[in-house]
Write a protein that holds these residues in place. Structure first.
Motif, short mmCIF file in Angstrom:
data_model
loop_
_atom_site.label_atom_id
_atom_site.label_comp_id
_atom_site.label_asym_id
_atom_site.label_seq_id
_atom_site.Cartn_x
_atom_site.Cartn_y
_atom_site.Cartn_z
N MET A 74 -121.46 18.63 54.17
CA MET A 74 -121.34 20.06 54.34
C MET A 74 -122.42 20.81 53.57
O MET A 74 -122.75 20.48 52.43
N TYR A 93 -124.68 17.32 59.91
CA TYR A 93 -124.24 18.25 58.88
C TYR A 93 -123.34 19.34 59.48
O TYR A 93 -123.53 19.78 60.62
N SER A 94 -122.38 19.77 58.68
CA SER A 94 -121.58 20.94 59.01
C SER A 94 -122.16 22.11 58.23
O SER A 94 -122.09 22.15 57.00
N ALA A 111 -120.79 18.20 48.90
CA ALA A 111 -121.36 19.32 49.66
C ALA A 111 -122.53 19.94 48.90
O ALA A 111 -122.59 19.90 47.67
N PRO A 166 -113.84 25.41 52.01
CA PRO A 166 -114.32 24.37 52.93
C PRO A 166 -113.98 22.96 52.43
O PRO A 166 -114.85 22.18 52.10
#
Length: 464
Positions: A163, A276-277, A203, A355
């Motif tokens: 992320m 990837y987010s 992340a 997230p």
């Protein structure tokens, strides 16, 4: 008169006769050539190609001679209010030209059958727009994709993409406004500090401030609007460094929201959505003031291969600001919420934006925005195709009525021409409708299947 003189006179007379005969022969030869040329032209004019009878032939049909010569073919595909441009062009320009040519032709060519008249009219008035839009219609795809739906804790860990979290902080002068004894900037920074503490360990996070240079004075607008800085470059979260970055700027100048979104796009270029987010979070208390287009900028993030989703919290925003910020979030495929007080701000940022793996439960199926875009793409293909078909049909009918009113074709011929025009029009449009219906059914079925599976998966997670 002596013999020599009489001989000379005779020779002259014979010469004149020969010259006159030659001139006559030459004139006759030229007349014959001219007649042959005229006959050849008339024969070529009479050779009107047979009009398309099947859908396949109609799709491949070229524009009619008069249409190609006198009309911008895009005109006949205009719909809605724009369609009036085409109607005005027909009435004021095209129909007078066509009527004059038809009157001249049918004055010379009488007793033609209905099929011959119809072939001639299609040859002159047919649409050349079918093939382009038809091929797009046949190739149309809804574009809906089943989201990744992990089925267990191990899968969640292995399938979840790494992320990237980019926080965009509005540092314009309006963020100096005070609520509950603190500035909006101070309250937003406190909430964001708590928010980033909860992101997954693997992340990356970035902090971008915008509008933090200069002041709200006109003289400092240029400097302020160009001030978009990554104060915490995209990297793993380190509490002390991030806190120092938050402290490094204060509310100051104008609001280059579009510039900040573009900056986020530049940073994320190296992080494609396949791996990837990418999430962009914006805290703002107002609209763009630097002449940028934040709606287009957010849409660009979605259209690129980074597929960055833009979520926005409007903090104590007026009605105009709320409308623009909501448009930005919608364009960026994310969500917009507005908050009025510090407690609500903290809840929205630390809970709704969190997230973590819990974010998987918010996974959506086919969104309303995706559905609307798919429908819009279909309409952009189908509507011009259908409109062009109607336009050709009406041009041919107008010509048939004109020829009949001018007594250039008989009643039965007019009737046959209109029947041919009606049947070909119906054949085309029915075929186009069937393809559209099949494509829409496929789109709706896929939407139902995706949404049903996502909802089933979501309920499973809720139970667990």
């Amino acid at each position: 008169m002596n013999i020599l003189k009489r001989g000379a006179i005779l020779v002259c007379i014979l010469s004149l006769v020969v010259i006159a005969a030659c001139a006559k022969d030459q004139t006759q030869t030229e007349n014959r050539k001219s007649a042959k040329a005229t006959k050849a032209e008339e024969t070529a004019e009479d050779r009107i190609p047979t009009a398309a009878r099947t859908v396949e032939e109609m799709v491949d049909q070229k524009a009619g001679v008069l249409v190609e010569k006198h009309m911008d073919q895009k005109l006949e595909t205009l719909g809605g209010w724009d369609g009036q441009q085409y109607l005005d062009f027909l009435e004021n320009t095209f129909n007078p030209i066509a009527d004059k040519e038809f009157k001249a032709y049918f004055t010379k060519h009488k007793n033609l059958s209905g099929e011959q008249v119809y072939d001639f009219l299609v040859h002159k008035l047919g649409s050349g727009n079918y093939k382009n839009y038809y091929e797009q219609l046949v190739a149309y795809e809804h574009g809906f994709v089943m989201p990744e739906l992990p089925n267990g804790e191990d899968e969640v860990t292995t399938k979840q993409k790494k992320m990237n979290v980019l926080v965009l902080m509005d540092a314009s002068g309006s963020m100096k406004g005070r609520i509950a004894g603190k500035t909006k900037m101070e309250l937003a920074k406190e909430a964001i500090a708590k928010f980033v503490e909860q992101i997954p360990d693997d992340a990356n996070v970035a902090l971008i401030s915008y509008g933090h240079v200069g002041s709200s004075a006109d003289s400092e607008r240029m400097a302020s609007c160009s001030s978009v800085d990554s104060v915490y470059p995209l990297s793993a979260y380190q509490a002390e460094n991030f806190t120092n970055s938050l402290r490094s700027f204060q509310a100051s100048g104008w609001t280059p929201l579009a510039g900040a979104i573009n900056k986020a796009g530049e940073i994320l270029q190296a992080y494609p959505s396949d791996d990837y987010s990418n999430l962009v979070y914006i805290v703002s208390d107002g609209v763009e003031t630097c002449d940028g287009d934040p709606v287009a900028a957010a849409a660009q993030l979605q259209s690129q291969n980074i597929k960055a989703k833009v979520n926005i919290i409007g903090f104590n925003v007026d009605n105009e600001g709320q409308q623009q910020l909501k448009q930005v979030a919608d364009s960026g495929g994310g969500e917009y919420v507005t908050v009025e007080d510090p407690a609500e701000l903290e809840v929205q940022i630390t809970k709704k934006w969190q997230p973590t793996i819990g974010q998987l439960v918010w996974t959506q199926g086919v969104t309303m925005q995706q559905m609307i875009k798919a429908m819009e793409r279909m309409n952009q293909i189908y509507n011009p195709l259908f409109t062009a078909s109607d336009a050709e049909w009406n041009r041919i009918k107008h010509a048939a009525y004109f020829l009949h009113d001018e007594k250039l074709i008989a009643d039965d011929v007019e009737k046959q021409v209109l029947q041919l025009a009606d049947s070909r029009h119906e054949l085309r449009n029915q075929h186009f409708k069937e393809i559209k219906k099949d494509k829409e059914s496929e789109r709706e079925q896929t939407e139902k299947e995706i949404n049903a599976k996502v909802e089933e998966w979501r309920q499973q997670w809720k139970k667990e």
